[in-house]
Enzyme design. Sequence first.
Site, PDB file in Angstrom:
ATOM      1  CB  SER A 117     -26.944 -28.251  24.854  1.00  0.00           C
ATOM      2  OG  SER A 117     -28.225 -28.559  24.339  1.00  0.00           O
ATOM      3  CG  ASP A 152     -30.766 -20.782  24.700  1.00  0.00           C
ATOM      4  OD1 ASP A 152     -31.588 -21.742  24.702  1.00  0.00           O
ATOM      5  OD2 ASP A 152     -29.529 -20.965  24.641  1.00  0.00           O
ATOM      6  CG  HIS A 205     -30.456 -24.742  25.747  1.00  0.00           C
ATOM      7  ND1 HIS A 205     -30.016 -24.035  24.663  1.00  0.00           N
ATOM      8  CD2 HIS A 205     -30.032 -26.018  25.578  1.00  0.00           C
ATOM      9  CE1 HIS A 205     -29.323 -24.837  23.869  1.00  0.00           C
ATOM     10  NE2 HIS A 205     -29.320 -26.050  24.392  1.00  0.00           N
TER      11      HIS A 205
END
Length: 365
Positions: A39, A329, A332
């Site tokens: 991610s 978040d 991240h």
Amino acid sequence: MGSLSHLFCVLVSLLDPISCHGESKPEEDHKALFIFGDSLFDAGNNQYLNGSVEGGGAISWPYGETFFKHPTGRLSDGRLVPDFIAQFAKLPLLPPYLQPTEHRFTDGVNFASAGGGVLVQTHPGTINLPTQLSYFKTVVKSLRQKLGDVEAKKVLMRAVYLFSVGGNDYFSFSLENPNATQSYRRQYVGMVIGNLTSVLKEIYSLGGRKIAFQNAGPLGCLPSMKARNPHLGSECAKEPSALARLHNRALAEVLKKLESKLPGFKYSIFDYYNALGGRVNYPSKYGFENGKAACCGGGAYRGMNCGGGRNGTEPYELCSDPSEYVWFDGGHTTESANRQLAELIWSGAPNVVGPYNVKQLFGHA
Ligand SMILES: *[C@@H]1O[C@H](CO)[C@@H](O)[C@H](O)[C@H]1NC(C)=O
Ligand SMILES: *[C@@H]1O[C@H](CO)[C@@H](O)[C@H](O)[C@H]1NC(C)=O
Ligand SMILES: *[C@@H]1O[C@H](CO)[C@@H](O)[C@H](O)[C@H]1NC(C)=O
Ligand SMILES: *[C@@H]1O[C@H](CO)[C@@H](O)[C@H](O)[C@H]1NC(C)=O
């Protein structure tokens, strides 16, 4: 057909000089960037997967709010590290491989997938590293068809291969084995590194020479980790970070070994573990106001459910200025943090990135 499309390109190039290069023979100093991983580097591949897998939430607001002004599948408010690297290398932003548009593989492409790991058993439904390698092989085939074997090999040899992978394997392992013995941990790290090494050898055998890694981060210090383990308070979870450190030592050893065995193999390791850890612990030193809590999310440290969680209905808060935060978040970093990290990868000093930095791998130094 060839001359018609050429004429079309000549006409279009008057209006938009970069849109019509197709897969023609690239200049000698043009270098592609192929991006693999999780991610931290996924520019939107997971949007095209079937089923609700991790990263699906990134197609909702406020992801993308700062730079793109709409969600793109990136798990941040704006650009990710590989987006900045592409810009520094004077390449366009590399699109996700699964994006159903025509690709110009002589620039490179992005195979990364949120949730993806090195091992096939990590987060089924995401694109694991072996599957990313199989996509890369398809790209190699396409380059050979369009450019011929000799030119394709040149493109592959000049290219830089950028990786962020391993974190998800260790999150899974630490969840399933909270009290693993040291020898079981070592065995697992060995399995991750073993599979990773096979992938690197295959890339080398296809022509790849320049490998760049962002190593595993301080996995226990994510806001999501603190939100899920309220007993930790502001402390980091020990187990995931310990696994990351074991992995990082093994990664450094194996890359050094590959360099001594494989002629022409060059590599770069960015010490993401300490670069991010420093920003989490001493945010003001790097221009941030908050290094512990996320800008976007609910629960302790806003560590969960940015954008409302998987079905968009969970409550969450959003800070007014993401650039004041290290974390966007629960797992991240913000675009401002990503820019700093990318600058270190690109041209950082030997104490944070080495033996080469990525600018040197691109031959721009
Ligand atoms: C998703 O499903 C469709 C239809 O079954 C299939 O054609 C496609 O290849 C699948 N996509 C991926 C990324 O697996
Ligand atoms: C792991 O060890 C801790 C104490 O160190 C204990 O509280 C916990 O119950 C153990 N968990 C499992 C699943 O055995
Ligand atoms: C790769 O991972 C699998 C588990 O997915 C494991 O059985 C195998 O031993 C690993 N290979 C290497 C070379 O470590
Ligand atoms: C959607 O959110 C509701 C409310 O939080 C939750 O109870 C439910 O399990 C979620 N559904 C899915 C499919 O995640």
